[in-house]
Design a protein around this motif. Sequence first.
Motif, mmCIF file in Angstrom:
data_model
loop_
_atom_site.group_PDB
_atom_site.id
_atom_site.type_symbol
_atom_site.label_atom_id
_atom_site.label_comp_id
_atom_site.label_asym_id
_atom_site.label_seq_id
_atom_site.Cartn_x
_atom_site.Cartn_y
_atom_site.Cartn_z
ATOM 1 N N THR A 130 0.989 -1.237 0.212
ATOM 2 C CA THR A 130 -0.219 -0.159 -0.126
ATOM 3 C C THR A 130 0.872 1.254 0.047
ATOM 4 N N SER A 171 4.132 9.097 -1.000
ATOM 5 C CA SER A 171 2.821 8.459 -1.617
ATOM 6 C C SER A 171 3.066 7.642 -2.751
ATOM 7 N N ASN A 281 -1.971 9.827 -2.815
ATOM 8 C CA ASN A 281 -3.278 9.941 -2.135
ATOM 9 C C ASN A 281 -2.792 11.085 -1.038
ATOM 10 N N HIS A 291 -9.009 12.552 -2.074
ATOM 11 C CA HIS A 291 -8.517 11.532 -1.651
ATOM 12 C C HIS A 291 -9.125 10.146 -2.051
ATOM 13 N N ASN A 292 -8.097 9.181 -2.074
ATOM 14 C CA ASN A 292 -8.319 8.110 -2.813
ATOM 15 C C ASN A 292 -7.580 6.968 -2.491
ATOM 16 N N GLY A 293 -7.535 5.772 -3.371
ATOM 17 C CA GLY A 293 -6.951 4.548 -3.129
ATOM 18 C C GLY A 293 -5.871 4.294 -4.158
ATOM 19 N N ASN A 294 -5.314 4.978 -5.158
ATOM 20 C CA ASN A 294 -4.550 4.728 -6.278
ATOM 21 C C ASN A 294 -3.359 4.142 -5.620
ATOM 22 N N HIS A 296 -2.998 1.463 -3.916
ATOM 23 C CA HIS A 296 -3.236 0.068 -3.485
ATOM 24 C C HIS A 296 -2.471 -0.680 -4.849
ATOM 25 N N GLU A 379 -6.927 1.123 8.037
ATOM 26 C CA GLU A 379 -6.318 0.624 6.695
ATOM 27 C C GLU A 379 -6.566 -1.077 6.715
ATOM 28 N N HIS A 381 -7.226 -3.411 4.589
ATOM 29 C CA HIS A 381 -6.729 -4.331 3.622
ATOM 30 C C HIS A 381 -5.126 -4.165 2.774
ATOM 31 N N SER A 383 -2.475 -5.353 -0.425
ATOM 32 C CA SER A 383 -2.244 -6.338 -1.479
ATOM 33 C C SER A 383 -1.153 -7.193 -1.136
#
Length: 439
Positions: A130, A171, A281, A291-294, A296, A379, A381, A383
Amino acid sequence: MKLDGAGLTCAQVHEVAYGKARVTIASLDRARAAWRAARELTGPVYGQSTGVGANKDVSVSDGGFGLLRSHAGGAGDLVEPFRARGMLVVRLNQLLVGGSGVSPGVLPALESAINNGFTPPIRTYGAIGTGDLTALATTALCLLGEVSWRGPSGDPPRYALDSRDALPFMSSGALTLSDAALACHRIRRLLTAAVDVAAQSFAAVDASAEPVAAAVQEARPHPGQALVAARLRELLNGEPAARVQDPYGYRAFAQVHGAALDVLERAERSVEIDMNGALENPLIAENLAWHNGNFHGAPVALALDALRAAVAHAAQLSTARLATLMDPHITGQLPFLAAHPGESGAMILEYVAQDALAELRHLATPVTTGTAVISRGTEDHASFATQAARYCLRALEPLEIVLACERVAATRALSRAPDPDHPLDEALDQARRTLAETK
């Protein structure tokens, strides 16, 4: 090599990481635009006016340097300089996309570090797919002069980062992506060489070329399968088959090895999208902070899990062909390609290859079946793309060993009946060079 935030490839990361190419910045325009937009933002911005993780709702002022110092806490051995240099290339290219809001003055400092041989002293452990926070926080502290760069004597690159640059600089999963790019590039070289090695085994046992005939491939037009079959048709003389049907190591080679090439193609595409994307992010775009999850790493992790499984399958067929090269009923020679009856000949190659294959099977275990919940559940999850990339790098050596064992045995088998005009000669020279120079 010009970096513009759009065209960075796995092969280019490999070139720069190993010091075979220098980089230049094409333009800072998009980075400058994002920086200006970030400076004009009002309201809460994650990691700048707030804390991070479970502290996202806590207001902070000028806390960026503390964020860097608290996150530069990796563990384990130091990452090799070529991997750290690859990380710098990836992060520099991503920052050129725009979207981070980081001070544009830091980008020439990264360019200088890459070209002059300076790398940050980053540690192996500290990321879960992440974002490579420990690695990039350490890099930022090197720029600030609080941590020493690794590299030559002389003036190391410095840049006085603003407190607000801390999270925007961190980030990214740039180290993970660099590892993935390096692994994909070298796996491509090995899988390409493996076709020529397999052709040598085909010739050594008089395996049928019928399974790679154009008519067969047109009936099932997978791209990788067609590519492998076409290369084999170039290398084989198309002489009459010694058997009606050969073992799968020959008969299904194009299908299995071609599938591995198709999986590799998808993995490279996933990695290159992220190396040329804004994984920030928050993302600074349209004069707003999104604000986002790019950040991941799921797309890359899933692709690399599939790639390691494909590599294991390709290696399994190589060991299957190696077994046939030991069999007198298939080669027409003494068992184990021995020079005299009762000798062990090349028997030990099977032990070596199976040892390496066992390692590949272990490394093929998917990382994406697990997850992690951290930061008081905020947080929830992960990968594990970092581990997926690291295991791909670890798979290189055993894959190379398996292929080398097959090549040695096939060369030994063919040496008993040399054909100086065979089209394999040039191909085998190239395969030999590839297996000796995969770095």
